[in-house]
Structure formats: C-alpha cells, structure tokens
Design a protein around this motif. Structure first.
Motif, PDB file in Angstrom:
ATOM      1  N   ILE A  85      24.383  51.724  13.887  1.00 53.85           N
ATOM      2  CA  ILE A  85      25.207  50.769  14.638  1.00 53.85           C
ATOM      3  C   ILE A  85      25.096  51.025  16.136  1.00 53.85           C
ATOM      4  O   ILE A  85      24.948  50.086  16.937  1.00 53.85           O
ATOM      5  CB  ILE A  85      26.673  50.853  14.175  1.00 53.85           C
ATOM      6  N   VAL A  86      25.158  52.289  16.521  1.00 52.78           N
ATOM      7  CA  VAL A  86      25.043  52.612  17.949  1.00 52.78           C
ATOM      8  C   VAL A  86      23.647  52.256  18.456  1.00 52.78           C
ATOM      9  O   VAL A  86      23.487  51.712  19.564  1.00 52.78           O
ATOM     10  CB  VAL A  86      25.369  54.101  18.208  1.00 52.78           C
ATOM     11  N   ARG A  87      22.632  52.539  17.649  1.00 54.52           N
ATOM     12  CA  ARG A  87      21.255  52.205  18.048  1.00 54.52           C
ATOM     13  C   ARG A  87      21.115  50.694  18.269  1.00 54.52           C
ATOM     14  O   ARG A  87      20.522  50.251  19.250  1.00 54.52           O
ATOM     15  CB  ARG A  87      20.264  52.680  16.992  1.00 54.52           C
ATOM     16  N   ASP A  88      21.675  49.910  17.371  1.00 58.76           N
ATOM     17  CA  ASP A  88      21.598  48.457  17.516  1.00 58.76           C
ATOM     18  C   ASP A  88      22.368  47.977  18.737  1.00 58.76           C
ATOM     19  O   ASP A  88      21.943  47.028  19.422  1.00 58.76           O
ATOM     20  CB  ASP A  88      22.148  47.776  16.258  1.00 58.76           C
TER      21      ASP A  88
ATOM     22  N   PHE B 193      25.629  61.298  28.447  1.00 57.35           N
ATOM     23  CA  PHE B 193      25.921  61.074  27.035  1.00 57.35           C
ATOM     24  C   PHE B 193      25.713  59.617  26.637  1.00 57.35           C
ATOM     25  O   PHE B 193      25.372  59.326  25.490  1.00 57.35           O
ATOM     26  CB  PHE B 193      27.372  61.481  26.731  1.00 57.35           C
ATOM     27  N   ASP B 194      25.971  58.705  27.555  1.00 59.75           N
ATOM     28  CA  ASP B 194      25.994  57.287  27.227  1.00 59.75           C
ATOM     29  C   ASP B 194      25.412  56.479  28.390  1.00 59.75           C
ATOM     30  O   ASP B 194      26.129  55.760  29.089  1.00 59.75           O
ATOM     31  CB  ASP B 194      27.444  56.874  26.946  1.00 59.75           C
ATOM     32  N   PRO B 195      24.105  56.603  28.630  1.00 56.45           N
ATOM     33  CA  PRO B 195      23.494  56.012  29.835  1.00 56.45           C
ATOM     34  C   PRO B 195      23.603  54.498  29.910  1.00 56.45           C
ATOM     35  O   PRO B 195      23.632  53.935  31.011  1.00 56.45           O
ATOM     36  CB  PRO B 195      22.027  56.452  29.744  1.00 56.45           C
TER      37      PRO B 195
ATOM     38  N   SER C 248      25.781  60.224  20.012  1.00 57.66           N
ATOM     39  CA  SER C 248      25.938  59.943  21.438  1.00 57.66           C
ATOM     40  C   SER C 248      25.648  58.473  21.724  1.00 57.66           C
ATOM     41  O   SER C 248      25.186  57.728  20.849  1.00 57.66           O
ATOM     42  CB  SER C 248      24.981  60.807  22.257  1.00 57.66           C
ATOM     43  N   GLY C 249      25.901  58.060  22.952  1.00 63.59           N
ATOM     44  CA  GLY C 249      25.571  56.707  23.381  1.00 63.59           C
ATOM     45  C   GLY C 249      24.075  56.463  23.471  1.00 63.59           C
ATOM     46  O   GLY C 249      23.644  55.331  23.701  1.00 63.59           O
ATOM     47  N   ARG C 250      23.298  57.505  23.254  1.00 65.25           N
ATOM     48  CA  ARG C 250      21.834  57.370  23.166  1.00 65.25           C
ATOM     49  C   ARG C 250      21.396  57.109  21.724  1.00 65.25           C
ATOM     50  O   ARG C 250      20.192  57.074  21.438  1.00 65.25           O
ATOM     51  CB  ARG C 250      21.159  58.646  23.669  1.00 65.25           C
ATOM     52  N   ALA C 251      22.378  57.000  20.827  1.00 66.40           N
ATOM     53  CA  ALA C 251      22.120  56.835  19.390  1.00 66.40           C
ATOM     54  C   ALA C 251      21.443  58.055  18.797  1.00 66.40           C
ATOM     55  O   ALA C 251      20.641  57.955  17.858  1.00 66.40           O
ATOM     56  CB  ALA C 251      21.293  55.578  19.122  1.00 66.40           C
ATOM     57  N   GLU C 252      21.784  59.229  19.333  1.00 65.21           N
ATOM     58  CA  GLU C 252      21.252  60.491  18.832  1.00 65.21           C
ATOM     59  C   GLU C 252      22.375  61.272  18.150  1.00 65.21           C
ATOM     60  O   GLU C 252      23.453  61.459  18.732  1.00 65.21           O
ATOM     61  CB  GLU C 252      20.663  61.325  19.972  1.00 65.21           C
ATOM     62  N   THR C 253      22.127  61.719  16.926  1.00 65.87           N
ATOM     63  CA  THR C 253      23.103  62.559  16.237  1.00 65.87           C
ATOM     64  C   THR C 253      22.934  64.002  16.710  1.00 65.87           C
ATOM     65  O   THR C 253      21.815  64.514  16.787  1.00 65.87           O
ATOM     66  CB  THR C 253      22.902  62.490  14.714  1.00 65.87           C
TER      67      THR C 253
END
Length: 406
Positions: free
Chosen positions: A16-19, A391-393, A138-143
């Motif tokens: 979801i974050v990645r999308d 964290f969330d660029p 993270s806001g980078r869609a990284e776990t």
C-alpha cells in the motif's frame, strides 16, 4: 470521501505504501482511530486502517517482554499480562473519554506513537523508555526493524526513541515489542484535602524526594475534584500520593509520608478507591468531552514546581480555565474556554515557565489555525524536516498532521 485501505498483514502495508509513493498519494495512518482528531486536520488521499493487524505475537513473562501487532488493543494486552501479575508500568492513558469516544479503544501502536504515559511516569519512566523494538514500513516503502527483545539492545541509532511521539508521520509500525514489569500486590493513596495549588505541589515534590517511594503524585483543584470518583472531596481540593507494593512495605512508607505531612490531616483511600481515583487522573476524566463542548483541552509538560505558576498565568488571561496537576505538578491538564483554544495564552505561559504544550481537543477549524504541537525554533524545525525527508522523502505518511509542510 477518503477511501480506506485495510491491509491483511505487514506485507500488504508495504504494498500500500509503495503504491501511494508511486501514485503521489498521501496516507492517514490509524489503528482503531481513537486519536484521529489529535493534530492538525490535514487532507489526505487515503486512510491506511491497521485495525486488522491485531494480536499478541510473543509474550514471555519470565523475560518480562511482549510483542504485539500495532493495532492490538491496550485493554487486551493489560488483561493478558495481568494473568501473570504483570503490567505495562508506564500506565498508558486512554484518550478516548476526553475526545468524546468510548474508553478502551486505544492500541499499543497508538500509545507508542503518541508516547502517552500515565501517573507512574514519574517513577517508571515514559512509554518510550519501555519500548524495546519494532518492525515498520518507511515512507520509502521499505520494511525495516529496530531494537529487539532486551533492554540493552541498541547499536547505532536508537530508532525506537524516534518513533515514540512521531504520531505515525515517519513510518507505519506493524509490530512492536515492549517490556512489562511485575504488578504491585496492592496500593494505597494518601489524601490531603483543601490545599491551594502552590502548597500542594510543594508537598508533592517533598514527598517525591523522600524515602516513601511514591509512585504517583497529583493535585486536583476544588470543583474539578468533584468530577472524580472520590467521595471525600465535597467541594475541596485533593492532594494525592500513591504507594504501591506489598502491605508491610506500604505501611512503612505510609508512616514516612505521614511524618512529612506534620499537622496536616490525611485520609487513606482503600485499594479499589485508589485504583479508581488514579484511573481518573490517568485519563483526565474530569475533562471528559461532553456533547457539544467547545472547551479546548491542553496537555502541558513543565518543570514540576512551575505548574502552579503556569496555571496562574493562563487563568489571568482566561479566568474560566480549569486545571488538573499530575506528575507532582509536571503535567498540567488545562481546559480553556477561549477564542482559538487559547493557543496564544498557553504558548506565552509555557514560554515564561519552560516546557511544551499539545492541544489535545479543539474543533477542526481551530486546530487548522493554531500550533497543535509545541512551536519549534528554526534549528529544531530544520532537524525535524530532515528526519521526515529521510524516512518519508515523498511526504506520503500523515503530512501536515504535526506541523504544516512536514
């Protein structure tokens, strides 16, 4: 109307974050939604509802450690650990009642993200001090993971401390690990009636510095005290000191505290009366939201002896203000009936005595116009912005909830 997405597991959260990153969409992060109205009322494209990520994943009473998915209700965790005579020692408060919501809806992830601590904070430490580790997206869609299952597990950056109090704006926590501690066998509360705030806070701080090992210290002014479950108030202020432990220890420490009181008359609450009273202090129940209320509620941290000074400064500008003092005067709950939630009044008072303030309850129109969280100086604001960007660029996670543009 904002669409709501409910992930089935942590992998879904990452997707979801990645999308959202790919589609340049922003996400509101909620667990059970009990703190949804705290913060600036920013506009988000989607709501990421974590309520299905619930359940204790690991509990080892002998090791004093528990892991749970982020949306696990605090009430469920407290029932589980109580079976092993343990507790969350930071005594997490429930914001539901002061926000006009049912009690018991708070989650472990929400409590950690808001760094909410109750009366025992002055002895046991804040929520972040009991936060051992987590898994998050993270806001980078990284776990990523940080910390572990023991207290001394930090190498490099202690990201747990950074997540505590970030209100979901840096990463989406999916699993958290906290330490638990043995629960006291019993408790008793010593009460002195009728003191003013200056005398009461002075007494509380003397008691905190004694060998009485006080685990909670609060002052509730007259009128406000009548809205707590303490029948002896009867229009008088209440100064309260809690002792926890085994009966012989409590008896010994009670004698120490009563010696400090000198000629002051004191009452001792029963165990159940004590538990009910401190639950009311923990959740600021005298200021529980009433239907149609427009009174703003502030949570203000100051040096303990400065609590009365802060209250006097606020009351001078907003005479109908009411207060409750926890943490021996170091935590002041202030309910204010003033234009724009009395933000300028509160911030001037805090600047004069030192500390920081958070607007917990106010209409959305007011929260959009004033500083909900403590105003940051230029240096701190720049640091906050850099942390957010790392964290969330793309500014996907709750942008604007804490500060405009961040």
């Amino acid at each position: 109307m904002t669409s709501t997405l409910k992930p089935r597991d942590a992998n879904d959260v990452q997707v979801i974050v990645r999308d959202a990153v790919a589609g340049a969409q922003t996400l509101e992060i909620i667990g059970q939604g009990s703190k949804r109205t705290v913060g600036r009322p920013a506009q988000w494209d989607l709501t990421l509802d974590l309520s299905t990520l619930s359940g204790v994943t690991m509990y080892e009473p002998a090791e004093l450690v528990l892991s749970a998915q982020a949306a696990t209700p605090i009430a469920e965790i407290e029932r589980l650990v109580a079976e092993s005579h343990q507790e969350l020692a930071f005594e997490p408060m429930d914001l539901g009642p002061v926000l006009g919501l049912p009690a018991g809806a708070g989650t472990i992830g929400g409590v950690i993200a808001a760094n909410l601590s109750g009366p025992r904070r002055i002895k046991a430490g804040a929520a972040r001090d009991h936060f051992l580790g987590f898994t998050a997206v993270s806001g980078r869609a990284e776990t990523f993971k940080s910390g572990g299952r023991v207290v001394k597990n930090v190498t490099g950056y202690d990201l747990s401390k950074l997540m505590a109090g970030s209100w979901g704006t840096l990463a989406v926590m999916t699993d958290v690990t906290v330490k638990v501690l043995p629960r006291a066998e019993t408790e008793a509360t010593i009460v002195v009636l009728g003191l003013d705030d200056v005398a009461a806070v002075r007494l509380l701080n003397i008691a905190m510095g004694s060998a009485g090992e006080v685990s909670a210290a609060a002052f509730v002014p007259a009128g406000v005290a009548d809205r707590l479950s303490i029948a002896v108030a009867a229009g008088r202020s209440v100064t309260a000191l809690r002792l926890e432990g085994v009966p012989p220890s409590i008896a010994h420490r009670r004698a120490i505290v009563e010696t400090l009181l000198g000629a002051m008359a004191a009452l001792v609450l029963t165990e159940q009366e004590s538990r009910d009273f401190w639950r009311g202090i923990r959740d600021a129940l005298p200021f529980a939201a009433q239907p149609g209320t427009q009174r703003a509620l502030w949570r203000i941290s100051v040096p303990p002896m400065s609590g009365p000074d802060l209250a006097h400064r606020i009351r001078a500008a907003a005479p109908k203000s009411e207060f409750l003092f926890d943490w021996a005067g170091g935590l002041v709950w202030a309910e204010i009936d003033a234009a724009a939630a009395g933000a300028s009044i509160v911030h001037r008072a805090v600047a004069a005595v030192g500390g920081h303030a958070t607007l917990i309850r106010a209409p959305a129109s007011v929260r959009a116009a004033v500083d909900v969280f403590d105003p940051q100086n230029a240096g701190v604001a720049l640091l906050s912005k850099r942390i957010k960007e790392n964290f969330d660029p793309k500014g996907v996670l709750g942008p604007g909830r804490m500060y405009a543009g961040v």
